[in-house]
Write a protein that holds these residues in place. Sequence first.
Motif, PDB file in Angstrom:
ATOM      1  N   THR A  70       0.853  -1.382   0.079  1.00 28.72           N
ATOM      2  CA  THR A  70       0.188   0.021  -0.009  1.00 28.72           C
ATOM      3  C   THR A  70       0.954   1.236  -0.025  1.00 28.72           C
ATOM      4  O   THR A  70       0.559   2.261  -0.656  1.00 28.72           O
ATOM      5  N   ARG A  71       1.955   1.212   0.700  1.00 25.23           N
ATOM      6  CA  ARG A  71       2.747   2.374   0.889  1.00 25.23           C
ATOM      7  C   ARG A  71       3.477   2.880  -0.475  1.00 25.23           C
ATOM      8  O   ARG A  71       3.916   3.850  -0.685  1.00 25.23           O
ATOM      9  N   LEU A  72       3.435   1.928  -1.437  1.00 20.18           N
ATOM     10  CA  LEU A  72       3.891   2.358  -2.740  1.00 20.18           C
ATOM     11  C   LEU A  72       3.073   3.093  -3.634  1.00 20.18           C
ATOM     12  O   LEU A  72       3.404   3.742  -4.628  1.00 20.18           O
ATOM     13  N   ILE A  73       1.587   3.091  -3.336  1.00 21.48           N
ATOM     14  CA  ILE A  73       0.801   3.377  -4.305  1.00 21.48           C
ATOM     15  C   ILE A  73       1.062   4.740  -4.597  1.00 21.48           C
ATOM     16  O   ILE A  73       0.961   5.332  -5.713  1.00 21.48           O
ATOM     17  N   GLU A  74       0.889   5.707  -3.527  1.00 24.13           N
ATOM     18  CA  GLU A  74       0.992   7.246  -3.667  1.00 24.13           C
ATOM     19  C   GLU A  74       1.960   7.601  -4.448  1.00 24.13           C
ATOM     20  O   GLU A  74       1.905   8.580  -5.376  1.00 24.13           O
ATOM     21  N   PRO A  75       3.459   7.466  -4.122  1.00 25.80           N
ATOM     22  CA  PRO A  75       4.453   7.981  -4.907  1.00 25.80           C
ATOM     23  C   PRO A  75       4.518   7.506  -6.235  1.00 25.80           C
ATOM     24  O   PRO A  75       4.751   8.137  -7.053  1.00 25.80           O
ATOM     25  N   CYS A  98      -6.356   1.795  -0.678  1.00 32.91           N
ATOM     26  CA  CYS A  98      -5.726   1.891  -1.920  1.00 32.91           C
ATOM     27  C   CYS A  98      -6.178   3.100  -2.849  1.00 32.91           C
ATOM     28  O   CYS A  98      -5.358   3.780  -3.352  1.00 32.91           O
ATOM     29  N   VAL A  99      -7.376   2.912  -2.750  1.00 27.90           N
ATOM     30  CA  VAL A  99      -8.261   3.876  -3.883  1.00 27.90           C
ATOM     31  C   VAL A  99      -7.703   5.541  -3.323  1.00 27.90           C
ATOM     32  O   VAL A  99      -7.493   6.205  -4.022  1.00 27.90           O
ATOM     33  N   ARG A 100      -7.910   5.526  -2.098  1.00 24.08           N
ATOM     34  CA  ARG A 100      -7.731   7.035  -1.528  1.00 24.08           C
ATOM     35  C   ARG A 100      -6.298   7.399  -1.519  1.00 24.08           C
ATOM     36  O   ARG A 100      -5.835   8.542  -1.743  1.00 24.08           O
ATOM     37  N   HIS A 101      -5.475   6.332  -1.764  1.00 25.10           N
ATOM     38  CA  HIS A 101      -3.918   6.785  -1.992  1.00 25.10           C
ATOM     39  C   HIS A 101      -3.548   6.838  -3.343  1.00 25.10           C
ATOM     40  O   HIS A 101      -2.461   7.262  -3.972  1.00 25.10           O
ATOM     41  N   GLY A 102      -4.560   6.753  -4.358  1.00 27.55           N
ATOM     42  CA  GLY A 102      -4.313   6.989  -5.733  1.00 27.55           C
ATOM     43  C   GLY A 102      -4.488   5.695  -6.627  1.00 27.55           C
ATOM     44  O   GLY A 102      -4.117   5.805  -7.897  1.00 27.55           O
ATOM     45  N   ALA A 103      -4.730   4.643  -6.162  1.00 26.04           N
ATOM     46  CA  ALA A 103      -5.054   3.356  -7.021  1.00 26.04           C
ATOM     47  C   ALA A 103      -6.051   3.663  -8.021  1.00 26.04           C
ATOM     48  O   ALA A 103      -7.275   4.075  -7.547  1.00 26.04           O
ATOM     49  N   ARG A 104      -6.006   3.369  -9.424  1.00 26.60           N
ATOM     50  CA  ARG A 104      -6.992   3.597 -10.327  1.00 26.60           C
ATOM     51  C   ARG A 104      -8.060   2.185 -10.164  1.00 26.60           C
ATOM     52  O   ARG A 104      -9.172   2.599 -10.491  1.00 26.60           O
ATOM     53  N   GLU A 134     -18.390   3.498  -7.212  1.00 26.37           N
ATOM     54  CA  GLU A 134     -17.562   2.462  -6.920  1.00 26.37           C
ATOM     55  C   GLU A 134     -16.468   2.924  -5.845  1.00 26.37           C
ATOM     56  O   GLU A 134     -16.230   2.694  -4.754  1.00 26.37           O
ATOM     57  N   ARG A 135     -15.717   3.973  -6.501  1.00 25.08           N
ATOM     58  CA  ARG A 135     -14.737   4.634  -5.802  1.00 25.08           C
ATOM     59  C   ARG A 135     -15.323   5.264  -4.327  1.00 25.08           C
ATOM     60  O   ARG A 135     -14.621   4.938  -3.157  1.00 25.08           O
ATOM     61  N   ARG A 140     -15.515   5.036   1.762  1.00 25.03           N
ATOM     62  CA  ARG A 140     -16.301   5.187   2.766  1.00 25.03           C
ATOM     63  C   ARG A 140     -16.116   3.928   3.742  1.00 25.03           C
ATOM     64  O   ARG A 140     -16.086   4.215   4.792  1.00 25.03           O
ATOM     65  N   HIS A 141     -15.899   2.935   3.250  1.00 27.04           N
ATOM     66  CA  HIS A 141     -15.456   1.637   3.908  1.00 27.04           C
ATOM     67  C   HIS A 141     -14.246   2.005   4.716  1.00 27.04           C
ATOM     68  O   HIS A 141     -13.916   1.827   6.039  1.00 27.04           O
ATOM     69  N   TRP A 142     -13.241   2.582   4.178  1.00 24.33           N
ATOM     70  CA  TRP A 142     -11.872   2.969   4.626  1.00 24.33           C
ATOM     71  C   TRP A 142     -12.034   3.858   5.823  1.00 24.33           C
ATOM     72  O   TRP A 142     -11.490   3.873   7.127  1.00 24.33           O
ATOM     73  N   GLN A 143     -12.883   4.944   5.490  1.00 25.61           N
ATOM     74  CA  GLN A 143     -13.074   6.102   6.559  1.00 25.61           C
ATOM     75  C   GLN A 143     -13.743   5.378   7.786  1.00 25.61           C
ATOM     76  O   GLN A 143     -13.524   5.770   8.849  1.00 25.61           O
ATOM     77  N   GLU A 144     -14.520   4.565   7.469  1.00 25.65           N
ATOM     78  CA  GLU A 144     -15.353   3.928   8.723  1.00 25.65           C
ATOM     79  C   GLU A 144     -14.459   3.048   9.457  1.00 25.65           C
ATOM     80  O   GLU A 144     -14.472   2.989  10.719  1.00 25.65           O
TER      81      GLU A 144
END
Length: 225
Positions: A70-75, A98-104, A134-135, A140-144
């Motif tokens: 996961t840590r590789l997604i944003e950079p 993952c989506v929040r960090h930028g995954a397509r 979908e995104r 929302r799942h991540w935030q919860e």
Amino acid sequence: MRGASRVCVIEDHTLFAESLQIALELKGHDVRRVPLPEDLHTATSLLPAVMKHQPHVLLLDLDLGNADGTRLIEPVARAGTAVVVLTGSTDRARWGQCVRHGARKVMEKTAPLNEILATIRLIGEGRPVMTVDEREELVRHWQEERAAVSELLDRLNRLTVREAEVLGALMNGQQVRQIAEVSVVSEATVRTQVKSILAKLEVSSQIGAVGLAHHAGWTAPAPKH
């Protein structure tokens, strides 16, 4: 071949990675697998190897031995590469992270090969691979989940230093008798401390307390000598 893309693959299961590479190359894509060192502890250390190939798409596994992909997604996303996560995890909160960090897009490894190929094709055409709904649902799942973990950490912060040490010992598999022997106190004292831990964490058993601490990603303080 028209629509071909430069694709990097980061995957610690060799058979899956090789099969994916062969399938993509048969479709004309230029595929490079990033080798994983045996002592990999930080996924971001792979960033130079990824950027060396200047890929259009990175196919990324999340569980890379001791490292969290996961840590590789944003950079990587910030560098302009589309990140598609292929994972064995079904944790929707983790997908949302993952989506929040930028995954397509996030996909299970059991997804049909044609779906993976179609995703790469759509990215190459500059088209979306996930709907807005979908995104938003995944985020929302991540935030919860973040809110739930924050609440668990609040409970853990109620523990005294000694109670935190006892909980740490329980997490390491020690029994009350062993904790008492190491601490040079009576078993009754440790049982009283355990009872207080359960009350503060609002759980009914030692297993529940340990599970809560693990779920929150909590680390016990080092025992004082």
